[in-house]
Design a protein around this motif. Structure first.
Motif, PDB file in Angstrom:
ATOM      1  N   ASP A  29       1.008  -1.222   0.045  1.00 42.29           N
ATOM      2  CA  ASP A  29       0.081  -0.064   0.054  1.00 42.29           C
ATOM      3  C   ASP A  29       1.030   1.064   0.020  1.00 42.29           C
ATOM      4  O   ASP A  29       1.956   1.306   0.709  1.00 42.29           O
ATOM      5  CB  ASP A  29      -0.766   0.121   1.153  1.00 42.29           C
ATOM      6  N   LEU A  36      -5.034   5.894   0.652  1.00 39.34           N
ATOM      7  CA  LEU A  36      -4.272   4.705   0.432  1.00 39.34           C
ATOM      8  C   LEU A  36      -4.621   4.194  -1.092  1.00 39.34           C
ATOM      9  O   LEU A  36      -5.929   4.133  -1.462  1.00 39.34           O
ATOM     10  CB  LEU A  36      -4.390   3.672   1.405  1.00 39.34           C
ATOM     11  N   ARG A  38      -2.874   1.041  -4.075  1.00 37.09           N
ATOM     12  CA  ARG A  38      -2.074  -0.353  -4.269  1.00 37.09           C
ATOM     13  C   ARG A  38      -2.107  -0.453  -5.823  1.00 37.09           C
ATOM     14  O   ARG A  38      -3.089   0.128  -6.609  1.00 37.09           O
ATOM     15  CB  ARG A  38      -2.612  -1.249  -3.626  1.00 37.09           C
TER      16      ARG A  38
END
Length: 333
Positions: A29, A36, A38
């Protein structure tokens, strides 16, 4: 701008050999702009939406918003790390989207189902079994209007492909290729002199070129209209040869950026077998950047012990006697 983040997404590509289409490798992450994120990579591409026809030939890459957020205006940029450890911008991709995990209209995942052909990734960017994607995430503030990247290259590229308004035909090895005088003159001082100066080509109905291949000339035109190189897979097994010819054409027509782009591409794909022709190309067409990189490649013990026994090495030092001293200096002889 609210904030940004940068991530080196590196994973063992050799372990993806038995992965199925749709299986993903996920990054750690990363925080950017108070959110956040990813990055998900499907080494064999995605299923669904007709993508199964790709038969796993493409790598898919996505940016996913994982925090509870909505209407996050984001610029996602990805490029690969070359085998020399430096960023390679040859296959750079940029995406401007609004991410949200609270409404269907703006999904939390955006990216590319066909980010890059697996064959290209494996031949150019996989190093010792590993691959590295360099990812930039820029989150724009609510009071900022997101502006997508310039698409002028796409527009001019379409102009070239459609032959709309062309006014100068080139006869290249018997093949007719149409172009626009104004665009060529704006991009190259050599073409400017030829097409609008006192040279005979300025008044000719067609310009005949005998010392350049049609594929090379078309690739050069593609760059002049779009500021980008054509995709590598267009050249098949002749990528190195085509890049060498294209570098020569860029030198001839004073296209300095194209010349360096070809040099970088040749450096990214150099091997013991292509060393001689690549260094000869750099020496012939005055490209010190590529020349120095080739000398570095030669200086690696595992390389020069093989290169000196290749068929073309003696020809190289005889053709370019000054190189002999440089090569000896690099290996400490």
């Amino acid at each position: 701008m609210s904030g940004s983040g940068f991530l080196e997404f590196r994973f063992d590509y050799s372990e993806t050999e038995n992965m199925a289409i749709g299986d993903a490798v996920t990054s750690d992450d990363i925080s950017a702009g108070g959110h956040l994120w990813r990055i998900n990579c499907c080494p064999r591409g995605e299923c669904g939406d007709g993508m199964e026809d790709g038969k796993g030939e493409y790598v898919a890459l996505y940016l996913e918003l994982i925090s509870d957020s909505k209407s996050v205006k984001t610029i996602f940029q990805v490029f690969c790390q070359g085998r020399d450890g430096e960023p390679s911008f040859s296959n750079e991709r940029t995406l401007v989207r609004i991410y949200s995990n609270e409404c269907y209209e703006s999904p939390a995942v955006w990216g590319w189902t066909k980010f890059m052909k697996r064959s290209l990734l494996e031949s150019v960017y996989v190093t010792d079994g590993w691959v590295t994607f360099l990812c930039s995430i820029i989150v724009l503030g609510a009071d900022t209007i997101a502006v997508p990247p310039s698409d002028i290259g796409c527009d001019l590229g379409f102009l070239l492909e459609s032959d709309t308004g062309t006014d100068v035909p080139f006869i290249v090895k018997g093949e007719t290729i149409q172009a626009h005088r104004a665009i060529l003159a704006a991009r190259s001082p050599v073409f400017r002199a030829e097409l609008f100066g006192t040279m005979s080509d300025a008044t000719s109905s067609a310009i005949i070129l005998q010392d350049i291949e049609p594929a090379t000339f078309e690739a050069m035109l593609h760059f002049m209209y779009t500021d980008e190189l054509p995709e590598d897979d267009q050249f098949g097994d002749f990528l190195t040869e085509t890049m060498q010819h294209l570098l020569a054409a860029a030198d001839r027509y004073a296209l300095d950026r194209l010349k360096l782009m070809c040099a970088r591409k040749l450096w990214n794909i150099i091997t013991v077998d292509t060393f001689v022709s690549t260094l000869a190309c750099a020496e012939t067409h005055n490209c010190p950047e590529l020349n120095n990189k080739c000398l570095e490649f030669f200086a690696m013990e595992k390389n020069f012990k093989k290169i000196v026994f290749t068929d073309g090495f003696m020809w190289l030092v005889q053709k370019f006697p000054d190189l002999s001293a440089k090569l000896k200096t690099r290996v400490g002889i």
